[in-house]
Design an enzyme around this catalytic site. Sequence first.
Site, PDB file in Angstrom:
ATOM      1  N   HIS A  94       0.822  -1.208   0.000  1.00  0.00           N
ATOM      2  CA  HIS A  94       0.000   0.000   0.000  1.00  0.00           C
ATOM      3  C   HIS A  94       0.855   1.257   0.000  1.00  0.00           C
ATOM      4  O   HIS A  94       0.491   2.269  -0.591  1.00  0.00           O
ATOM      5  CB  HIS A  94      -0.944  -0.013   1.203  1.00  0.00           C
ATOM      6  CG  HIS A  94      -2.119  -0.910   1.012  1.00  0.00           C
ATOM      7  ND1 HIS A  94      -2.851  -1.445   2.043  1.00  0.00           N
ATOM      8  CD2 HIS A  94      -2.693  -1.384  -0.122  1.00  0.00           C
ATOM      9  CE1 HIS A  94      -3.828  -2.194   1.555  1.00  0.00           C
ATOM     10  NE2 HIS A  94      -3.749  -2.172   0.254  1.00  0.00           N
ATOM     11  N   GLU A 139     -26.177  20.138  -6.268  1.00  0.00           N
ATOM     12  CA  GLU A 139     -25.881  18.780  -5.784  1.00  0.00           C
ATOM     13  C   GLU A 139     -27.122  17.999  -5.380  1.00  0.00           C
ATOM     14  O   GLU A 139     -27.030  16.784  -5.178  1.00  0.00           O
ATOM     15  CB  GLU A 139     -24.944  18.857  -4.577  1.00  0.00           C
ATOM     16  CG  GLU A 139     -23.629  19.559  -4.836  1.00  0.00           C
ATOM     17  CD  GLU A 139     -22.839  19.776  -3.570  1.00  0.00           C
ATOM     18  OE1 GLU A 139     -21.936  18.974  -3.297  1.00  0.00           O
ATOM     19  OE2 GLU A 139     -23.135  20.753  -2.839  1.00  0.00           O
ATOM     20  N   ASP A 190     -22.329  13.955  -5.503  1.00  0.00           N
ATOM     21  CA  ASP A 190     -23.480  14.011  -4.610  1.00  0.00           C
ATOM     22  C   ASP A 190     -24.797  13.969  -5.382  1.00  0.00           C
ATOM     23  O   ASP A 190     -25.750  13.317  -4.959  1.00  0.00           O
ATOM     24  CB  ASP A 190     -23.425  15.286  -3.761  1.00  0.00           C
ATOM     25  CG  ASP A 190     -22.622  15.092  -2.486  1.00  0.00           C
ATOM     26  OD1 ASP A 190     -22.538  13.938  -2.009  1.00  0.00           O
ATOM     27  OD2 ASP A 190     -22.079  16.073  -1.963  1.00  0.00           O
ATOM     28  N   CYS A 216     -17.948  19.737 -11.651  1.00  0.00           N
ATOM     29  CA  CYS A 216     -16.713  19.426 -10.928  1.00  0.00           C
ATOM     30  C   CYS A 216     -16.709  18.045 -10.293  1.00  0.00           C
ATOM     31  O   CYS A 216     -15.848  17.741  -9.473  1.00  0.00           O
ATOM     32  CB  CYS A 216     -16.434  20.483  -9.852  1.00  0.00           C
ATOM     33  SG  CYS A 216     -17.723  20.610  -8.597  1.00  0.00           S
TER      34      CYS A 216
END
Length: 831
Positions: free
Chosen positions: A453, A696, A720, A767
């Site tokens: 990782h 959103e 969202d 965005c």
Amino acid sequence: MVGIVIVSHSKQLALGVQELAAQMVQGKVAIAVAAGIDDAENPLGTDALKIYEAIASVFSDDGVLVLMDLGSAVMNAEMAVEFLPEAHQEKVYLCEAPLVEGAIAAAVAAAIGKNIQQVIAEARGALNAKATQLGVTNTTIDSSINTQLITSTAYPNREIRLTVSNRLGLHARPAAQFVATAAKFQSRIHVQNLTRNTAVVRGDSINQVTTLGVRQGHEVLITATGIDADAALAALQILFANNFGEDDKAVVLPPAVQAEATAATHGELSGIAASPGVAIAPVIHYQPAPVTVTQYHVNDPEAELQRLQAAIHTAQQEIQTIFSQATLQIGDTEAAIFDAHLLFLEDPVLLETVQQRIMEHHLNAEAAWQAAVDEVATSYHTLDDAYLKERVEDVVDVGQRVLRLLAGSAASSLYLAEPAILLATDLTPSDTAGLDPSKVLGICTVSGSATSHSAIIARTLGIPAVLGVNPEVLRLQDGTLMALDGESGKAWVEPEADILGALEAKREAWQTAKQEALAKAHQPAITRDGKQINILANIGSIADVQAAVAGGAEGVGLLRTEFLYLGRNTAPTEEEQLAVYQAIAQVLDNRPLIIRTLDVGGDKPLPYLRFNFSEANPFLGWRGIRFCLDHPDLFKTQLRAILRASAEHNIKVMFPMIASVTEVRAAKAILGEVQTELRQAGISFDENLPVGVMIEVPAAVAIADHLAAEVNFFSIGTNDLSQYVMAGDRTNPRVAYLADALHPAVLRMIQQTVKAAHAAGIWVGLCGELAADPTAAGILLGLGLDELSVNPQAIGIIKQAIAKLTVAQAEAIVATALQLDSANDVRALVQ
């Protein structure tokens, strides 16, 4: 007098226990109930807010005893205690005693005036009389067996067999999703790797699931026993069907090159090529001291257990902060590594083992914790699978964090005055996630692998890394010149002139190739028929803006200001924020900078801005602009800093989570108050500061025409918007697949927003993550968006995708896409 709280998934059960206990003491003891949830179809469950209210209703300085039934009741009770004032928390005791017998015994003891410790003792011993009458000598074992028999009879086992298709099997992140899903159900989940004929393990244990060694193509058997077994298996089946959010291509792991004991040439070291790139710089050692554990006998195991629980709780807060920072720095996918770290701290098998060592053997918390962690680490080391074996680094990382907190030691920190190559025995994922690529030019370690990782994070950060070199390298003095090539896996100590020249030439060639690619990225995104789309960057730090400008960004379309509030105990001051906004704007050199005001709540909590109640669904709760409007002082501080920074720079402000015109007007009113204060103080700012809002939520789309009359621009946040349109929480593995921005329903929302904005004469940007998908470029162009804001790494790719299209082609794609039935159909169309 001691108060008592009954916590149960069943309201009827809790009321019955309350009635029985109250009759035993003629109502002399305050007994409150916190049970069930407000859901007519499925009323079984517990709610932290209800538990908090119940505790508050019976609270006294004599103490409160909380009795719980099972599962989430314990977790929500712990959460409820955290909502109390600190002075009250220490007087509330969560007890593992049996619900019915414990409540009766506790009520009788409280009624005759016994203190809280005596009441707890009576509750815990409540089964003794029954055990004696039935002739049972080992109540704990026998009652456990009886419970299992009853459960099995009432709810027969359900099972499914599934084949794993995601490319790395059940490694840390998919295993974390599996465990998080299993833990949300009341049923007992077990899993077995049929391909390897492993033992059956618990599905709520991250370590047991990971160490099954499940790889691509393996078949697993999942069994569920309990009231919601079918639902649990269905949810887990969805995870497998969606490949845990990963692709199903086979992965080719890089070969593990062994370190050479003898240098090939003077000063040359061979290791593992972990992250490409050339670095030439002085070395600096980074060697955090491991916590030394001393074992000793404790007389008060309860106090020792509480000390461990406090350390684990603090560790969870620290990892949550790292997770939030990593999300901004390396993206959601790689940051999910830290989801597994959080689940490690919740692993019931691990916690039960530690508790047993403390309570039965009276070991100190450090020794008990270390012994349990060592057992888990050993289970990883014994795996045949090299990739899964490397996940032990996460176990060690989390284990050392808790030990450090138990020891009261400060976290290790790395400060570099000048750019350098980091020299270490090894780096943990937490260490690597916190590195600054502008200061850490390269990484050279004695241990590690290309699939660890830490290596994955280094590659994401763009830091060249060579791992697994000869340990002799650790004897180098700080300041010694080193060069490393992360592509070949070699490093050179004080390289000779010819080697240094070759490496510099390679670095220069790489940079030249990069510059040529960047030259195209620095050109505007213009379609074949001449329409230009502005391509900006989403950023979350000063380092990000430098990468964005270097990558061809035409500005910043989204500055996530949450990074200013992370990793600290108090909110940033006005001056601190001003300095950062000015520094970012300075790098942009008059390119636009859109600053989103603080957006916390939902998946972005801040420990020191703790809400004083629990939310069943934080995504539908007190977050974004709602939180800021309720904290005008905090909001004003940020707005003052933004306004002051706007005086000499091209800055715009944007409000998140807007659902009504009232919210926009309220935010603008506070902005107006700050502007008036600055004028009166003679402080300059942009009097025409553009104001925008995030689109959103569906409500914002529905009233987009009204919102457009209030602001200068829109920015659509598809991450969202997708989850709200599709009613699918993107952090919930069971339904996250629904939150797909390419679903026609979401695309229609975007189209509706663009039309309303253009009708009002304002521009629209996007965005969300959809903007960075080159296959979606035609869709977004056809929907009429004026601007796309993406991660810096995607700028060149998106510009190239747009340059291949015409507006007419894009509009034709959209016309077809909006008539399709699913996101998969749309994805097939654009691919």
